[in-house]
Motif scaffolding. Structure first.
Motif, mmCIF file in Angstrom:
data_model
loop_
_atom_site.group_PDB
_atom_site.id
_atom_site.type_symbol
_atom_site.label_atom_id
_atom_site.label_comp_id
_atom_site.label_asym_id
_atom_site.label_seq_id
_atom_site.Cartn_x
_atom_site.Cartn_y
_atom_site.Cartn_z
ATOM 1 N N VAL A 1 98.861 43.420 -15.117
ATOM 2 C CA VAL A 1 97.634 42.773 -14.784
ATOM 3 C C VAL A 1 96.042 43.237 -15.505
ATOM 4 N N GLU A 2 95.295 42.462 -16.132
ATOM 5 C CA GLU A 2 94.313 42.171 -17.514
ATOM 6 C C GLU A 2 93.440 43.029 -16.598
ATOM 7 N N VAL A 3 92.582 43.943 -17.244
ATOM 8 C CA VAL A 3 91.381 44.477 -17.166
ATOM 9 C C VAL A 3 90.041 43.376 -17.111
ATOM 10 N N ILE A 4 89.460 43.058 -16.338
ATOM 11 C CA ILE A 4 89.067 41.396 -17.090
ATOM 12 C C ILE A 4 87.493 42.180 -16.982
ATOM 13 N N GLU A 5 87.373 43.354 -16.035
ATOM 14 C CA GLU A 5 85.412 43.484 -15.726
ATOM 15 C C GLU A 5 85.434 45.149 -15.826
ATOM 16 N N LEU A 6 84.892 46.267 -16.169
ATOM 17 C CA LEU A 6 84.262 46.606 -15.409
ATOM 18 C C LEU A 6 82.993 47.000 -14.762
ATOM 19 N N CYS A 7 82.925 47.707 -13.341
ATOM 20 C CA CYS A 7 81.812 47.824 -12.341
ATOM 21 C C CYS A 7 80.880 49.022 -12.320
ATOM 22 N N ASP B 1 98.092 33.492 0.778
ATOM 23 C CA ASP B 1 98.885 32.272 0.426
ATOM 24 C C ASP B 1 99.112 32.863 -0.954
ATOM 25 N N LYS B 2 98.488 33.614 -1.762
ATOM 26 C CA LYS B 2 99.451 33.600 -3.299
ATOM 27 C C LYS B 2 99.747 35.645 -3.684
ATOM 28 N N ALA B 3 99.690 36.485 -2.686
ATOM 29 C CA ALA B 3 99.867 37.788 -3.067
ATOM 30 C C ALA B 3 99.761 38.498 -1.990
ATOM 31 N N SER B 4 100.625 39.086 -2.238
ATOM 32 C CA SER B 4 101.184 40.598 -1.335
ATOM 33 C C SER B 4 100.352 41.816 -1.852
ATOM 34 N N MET B 5 100.028 42.776 -1.539
ATOM 35 C CA MET B 5 98.823 43.652 -1.740
ATOM 36 C C MET B 5 99.211 45.129 -0.728
ATOM 37 N N ASP C 1 92.276 61.445 -10.258
ATOM 38 C CA ASP C 1 92.411 60.092 -11.499
ATOM 39 C C ASP C 1 92.615 59.354 -9.823
ATOM 40 N N ILE C 2 92.162 58.169 -10.647
ATOM 41 C CA ILE C 2 92.202 56.527 -10.065
ATOM 42 C C ILE C 2 92.850 55.842 -10.879
ATOM 43 N N THR C 3 94.401 55.730 -10.155
ATOM 44 C CA THR C 3 95.303 54.792 -10.567
ATOM 45 C C THR C 3 95.295 53.065 -10.083
ATOM 46 N N ILE C 4 95.780 52.579 -10.704
ATOM 47 C CA ILE C 4 96.469 50.950 -10.585
ATOM 48 C C ILE C 4 97.421 50.703 -9.052
ATOM 49 N N PRO C 5 97.243 50.519 -8.271
ATOM 50 C CA PRO C 5 98.311 50.746 -6.983
ATOM 51 C C PRO C 5 99.119 49.142 -7.136
ATOM 52 N N SER C 6 100.310 49.445 -6.206
ATOM 53 C CA SER C 6 102.020 48.908 -6.572
ATOM 54 C C SER C 6 101.168 47.508 -7.010
ATOM 55 N N LEU C 7 101.327 46.033 -7.482
ATOM 56 C CA LEU C 7 101.103 45.200 -7.740
ATOM 57 C C LEU C 7 102.512 44.215 -7.505
ATOM 58 N N GLY C 8 102.980 43.880 -6.046
ATOM 59 C CA GLY C 8 104.217 43.636 -6.143
ATOM 60 C C GLY C 8 105.337 43.366 -7.069
ATOM 61 N N ASP C 9 105.607 41.672 -6.606
ATOM 62 C CA ASP C 9 106.329 41.790 -8.629
ATOM 63 C C ASP C 9 105.802 41.297 -9.453
ATOM 64 N N ILE C 10 104.193 41.651 -9.385
ATOM 65 C CA ILE C 10 103.647 41.423 -10.871
ATOM 66 C C ILE C 10 104.088 42.846 -11.852
ATOM 67 N N ASP C 11 104.469 42.715 -12.948
ATOM 68 C CA ASP C 11 104.235 43.277 -13.636
ATOM 69 C C ASP C 11 103.763 44.765 -13.980
ATOM 70 N N LEU D 1 86.542 48.291 -10.825
ATOM 71 C CA LEU D 1 87.412 47.153 -11.532
ATOM 72 C C LEU D 1 87.525 46.534 -10.928
ATOM 73 N N VAL D 2 88.252 45.293 -11.571
ATOM 74 C CA VAL D 2 88.265 44.630 -10.817
ATOM 75 C C VAL D 2 89.580 43.616 -12.482
ATOM 76 N N ILE D 3 90.682 43.721 -11.935
ATOM 77 C CA ILE D 3 91.940 43.375 -12.150
ATOM 78 C C ILE D 3 92.215 41.653 -12.340
ATOM 79 N N GLU D 4 92.830 40.934 -13.231
ATOM 80 C CA GLU D 4 93.315 40.050 -13.222
ATOM 81 C C GLU D 4 94.628 39.182 -13.145
ATOM 82 N N SER D 5 95.962 39.076 -12.293
ATOM 83 C CA SER D 5 96.950 38.437 -12.700
ATOM 84 C C SER D 5 96.793 36.950 -13.138
#
Length: 171
Positions: A14-20, A164-168, A2-12, A34-38
Motif C-alpha cells: 500500500v502507499e503512504v498517502i498522508e502523515l498525520c 464490500d471492498k476489503a477485509s481488515m 514500533d508501530i507496524t503495518i497490520p495484515s493487509l489481507g490479499d494486498i501486497d 498515517l493514512v495508507i491506500e491500496s
C-alpha cells in the motif's frame, strides 16, 4: 514501541498517502498516525498506545507492506518492566466478558476506556476499538480468532472485518 503495518489481507503493498503526526507529537491510543491506500481502499493506521512520537520511518509516497515499521512511539506510561507485568496495586477486571469478542467490537467513535473494578489483579481488560474504516459505514465480522478468557499479546489477531471492498484484521 514500533508501530507496524497490520495484515493487509490479499494486498501486497500500500502507499503512504498522508502523515498525520510528526516527531514530538503526543498521541492517544487509536489516534491516526498515517493514512495508507491500496487500489481498492484507504485506511487510517491508528496508534496502538498513547505516548510521544519519537520518529516517523516513512514518507508520503512510500510503498509499505505487512510488518513494515512506520513509526516509533514511546508509551506515556513506559514501565520499567514489560507491559505484560502490571504493578501489584493496579485495579483491573480479571473476569472475561461473557458476551464474547464479537459483542465487544465498537464503533470507531467510542472512546471510553474499559471499566475497572476494585479487585487487584495482574491481568487487565483493554477495550479494542474498530479503527477508522474510511467511507464504509458498516463492516461484518467474518472471523473471530480468540475466545473469552484467552490470553493475547500485542499484535495477536482478534477478529477479521470485511466491507464490500476489503477485509481488515484487527490485532
Amino acid at each position: 514501541m514500533d508501530i507496524t503495518i497490520p495484515s493487509l489481507g490479499d494486498i501486497d503493498e500500500v502507499e503512504v498517502i498522508e502523515l498525520c503526526v510528526a516527531p514530538g507529537d503526543y498521541v492517544e491510543e487509536n489516534d491516526t498516525l498515517l493514512v495508507i491506500e491500496s487500489d481498492k481502499a484507504s485506511m487510517d493506521l491508528p496508534a496502538s498506545v498513547a505516548g510521544t512520537v519519537d520518529s516517523i520511518l516513512v514518507a508520503v509516497g512510500d510503498m509499505v507492506s505487512e510488518g513494515h515499521a512506520v513509526a516509533v512511539v514511546t508509551p506515556a506510561d513506559a514501565p520499567s518492566s514489560p507491559a505484560a507485568e502490571a504493578p501489584s496495586d493496579t485495579d483491573a477486571d480479571s473476569a472475561p466478558s461473557e458476551a464474547g469478542p464479537a459483542a465487544e467490537v465498537k464503533a470507531e467513535s467510542a472512546t471510553t476506556p474499559a471499566d475497572t473494578s476494585s479487585t487487584a489483579s495482574t491481568e487487565s481488560q483493554v477495550e479494542v476499538l474498530v479503527p477508522d474504516i474510511g467511507d464504509a459505514g458498516d463492516v461484518v465480522v467474518i472471523e473471530i480468532a480468540v475466545q473469552a478468557g484467552d490470553e493475547v499479546a500485542v499484535n495477536d489477531l482478534l477478529v477479521v472485518l470485511e466491507s464490500d471492498k476489503a477485509s481488515m484484521e484487527i490485532a
